[in-house]
Design a protein around this motif. Structure first.
Motif, short mmCIF file in Angstrom:
data_model
loop_
_atom_site.label_atom_id
_atom_site.label_comp_id
_atom_site.label_asym_id
_atom_site.label_seq_id
_atom_site.Cartn_x
_atom_site.Cartn_y
_atom_site.Cartn_z
N PHE A 265 -32.54 20.84 -6.28
CA PHE A 265 -33.52 20.73 -5.10
C PHE A 265 -34.05 22.07 -5.01
O PHE A 265 -33.30 23.15 -4.99
N GLN A 266 -35.30 22.03 -4.55
CA GLN A 266 -35.92 23.38 -4.30
C GLN A 266 -36.63 23.42 -3.13
O GLN A 266 -37.12 22.46 -2.58
N ASP A 267 -37.00 24.66 -2.79
CA ASP A 267 -37.64 24.81 -1.21
C ASP A 267 -39.13 24.79 -1.64
O ASP A 267 -39.42 24.72 -2.64
N GLN A 268 -39.69 25.22 -0.58
CA GLN A 268 -41.20 25.16 -0.68
C GLN A 268 -41.81 26.13 -1.49
O GLN A 268 -42.98 26.46 -1.91
N TYR A 269 -40.84 27.26 -1.77
CA TYR A 269 -41.26 28.32 -2.53
C TYR A 269 -40.80 28.26 -3.96
O TYR A 269 -41.26 29.06 -4.79
N GLY A 270 -40.32 27.14 -4.21
CA GLY A 270 -39.85 26.80 -5.81
C GLY A 270 -38.48 27.25 -5.95
O GLY A 270 -38.05 27.31 -7.06
N LYS A 271 -37.64 27.94 -5.08
CA LYS A 271 -36.41 28.58 -5.26
C LYS A 271 -35.43 27.38 -5.41
O LYS A 271 -35.52 26.39 -4.36
N ILE A 272 -34.51 27.41 -6.47
CA ILE A 272 -33.60 26.20 -6.57
C ILE A 272 -32.32 26.45 -5.40
O ILE A 272 -32.09 27.70 -5.47
N ILE A 273 -32.00 25.54 -4.69
CA ILE A 273 -30.99 25.65 -3.65
C ILE A 273 -29.81 25.11 -4.02
O ILE A 273 -29.58 23.70 -4.26
N ASP A 274 -28.80 25.93 -4.50
CA ASP A 274 -27.55 25.44 -5.30
C ASP A 274 -26.66 24.69 -4.05
O ASP A 274 -26.71 25.07 -2.89
N GLY A 275 -26.20 23.54 -4.67
CA GLY A 275 -25.16 22.84 -3.67
C GLY A 275 -25.97 22.01 -2.72
O GLY A 275 -25.30 21.16 -1.83
N ARG A 276 -27.31 21.69 -2.63
CA ARG A 276 -27.98 21.13 -1.85
C ARG A 276 -28.61 19.91 -2.69
O ARG A 276 -29.32 19.79 -3.81
N THR A 277 -28.44 18.61 -2.08
CA THR A 277 -28.93 17.46 -2.77
C THR A 277 -29.88 16.91 -2.14
O THR A 277 -30.03 16.72 -0.84
#
Length: 384
Positions: A265-277
């Motif tokens: 899962f990535q936010d709008q900036y392309g950062k991967i959010i660990d633990g989020r599905t």
């Protein structure tokens, strides 16, 4: 000589300006921008006054007016606004017979005379059906007129396309125009449904272009309504115009799905959010299509779940991952009382929305998330 010294530059300026006017190219556009019908008693012909005017999108060449049953279609005079300098044949305001499903072809020619575009105009009599279950099976799909991506439509009783379903595929074309149609976010599964075709929604990367403009993903989506291309780059949430007119009281929303969230899962900036599905979205909304002042209303991505005009919502709160076809079923929760008279005059719109990434409208989600949809039903109570 003093006056001459002033006059010569002025004369030179006028000559240059005249030259500019002469050199200005003639307009090459040849579009119908607006079509409308004048009626002495529009309430006898249309369900609402706004139905008498159609703002024609740039990718539409079939203009269809929806009228009440019993409307005399034998002598109608559609009028048009065309692009600057263009001409239209037959003339705007000329009278034609549109009865028995008749269509009239209009040709718009550009001001420079080099380009032309053909449109067809017709009238569809809207009848209230007595069926209590509205069925969406997604068997009727085709590539759009450019061949770039797929689009869906249900079929009228006369065999014509309703053009009632839309996707975000036109927006994806800006980012990944060279991609084959099968690699777009929303595609058909020709023989992968329960007993025929189904729809596949996949969250895709928008590549280097998406990273540059802060729109890194494109969720696969399918919804009742229209996709307005002109808002793709400026007001993205305004591009999705949710809902079509509806004249029955929906009570239950059912269908079948498969779902597998993507790995990261990535936010709008392309950062991967660990633990989020990632999560899919499956919901339907009934809302008033005119405000208290009588102005036509459509809901967009920024207010489809929050507008004061919403009457009922049926939403799957959590789309559990499933590798096999799984049934979903949810009741419509009414937050406001339904006006039966308004309902009988198509004063409500029904939106049905599917997305492979619930936060895809904010460009957040997991690339590769995949939602498949088939055999959708809206169970209604009969008001006649």
């Amino acid at each position: 000589m003093k006056y001459l010294s002033y006059a010569l530059p002025a004369l030179f300026y006028i000559l240059c300006l005249t030259s500019c006017f002469k050199d200005e190219p003639l307009n090459a556009e040849c579009d119908i921008e607006t079509a409308w019908i004048h009626a002495d008693n529009p309430e006898d012909m249309f369900f609402s006054l706004s139905d008498s005017l159609i703002n024609v999108k740039s990718d539409i060449t079939e203009i269809v007016f929806e009228v009440k049953s019993g409307t005399d279609l034998t002598a109608l005079a559609p009028m048009f606004a065309v692009t600057e300098g263009a001409t239209i044949t037959p003339a705007s305001g000329s009278v034609h017979d549109f009865s028995n499903g008749g269509k009239v072809e209009y040709t718009v020619r550009s001001q420079d005379g080099e380009w032309s575009r053909k449109y067809t105009v017709s009238f569809r009599t809207v009848k209230r059906t007595k069926e209590d279950i509205v069925k969406f099976d997604f068997e009727n799909f085709r590539k759009n007129r450019t061949g770039k991506y797929y689009e869906w439509s249900d079929i009228n009783e006369d065999g014509t396309n309703l053009n009632n379903w839309a996707t975000g595929n036109p927006g994806f074309m800006i980012a990944m125009g060279s991609a084959p149609a099968e690699n777009y976010p929303t595609t058909p599964i020709a023989d992968g449904g329960l007993d025929g075709a189904a729809v596949r929604l996949v969250t895709r990367s928008t590549g280097a272009w998406g990273a540059t403009v802060g729109k890194r993903i494109a969720a696969g989506n399918l919804f009742l309504g229209e996709f307005d291309f002109k808002y793709v780059l400026t007001e993205t949430l305004k591009a999705t115009r949710f809902g079509v007119r509806f004249d029955k009281k929906p009570v239950k929303f059912t269908g079948y799905y498969k779902y597998a969230p993507g790995d990261k899962f990535q936010d709008q900036y392309g950062k991967i959010i660990d633990g989020r599905t990632d999560r899919a979205a499956i919901y339907s909304v009934l809302y008033r299509n005119h405000d208290d002042a009588g102005n036509p209303v459509v809901l967009y991505g920024d207010n489809i779940m929050s507008s004061e005009l919403i009457v009922a919502i049926a939403r799957i709160e959590y789309v559990e991952p499933a590798s096999g076809w799984t049934m979903f079923e949810v009741d419509f929760n009414y937050v406001k009382e339904l006006d039966e008279e308004l309902l009988s005059n198509y004063g409500y719109n029904l939106a049905v929305v599917f997305s492979s990434s619930d936060e895809g409208d904010h460009f957040e989600g997991a690339i590769g998330s995949e939602l498949m949809i088939d055999k959708v039903r809206i169970t209604c109570t009969i008001t006649e």
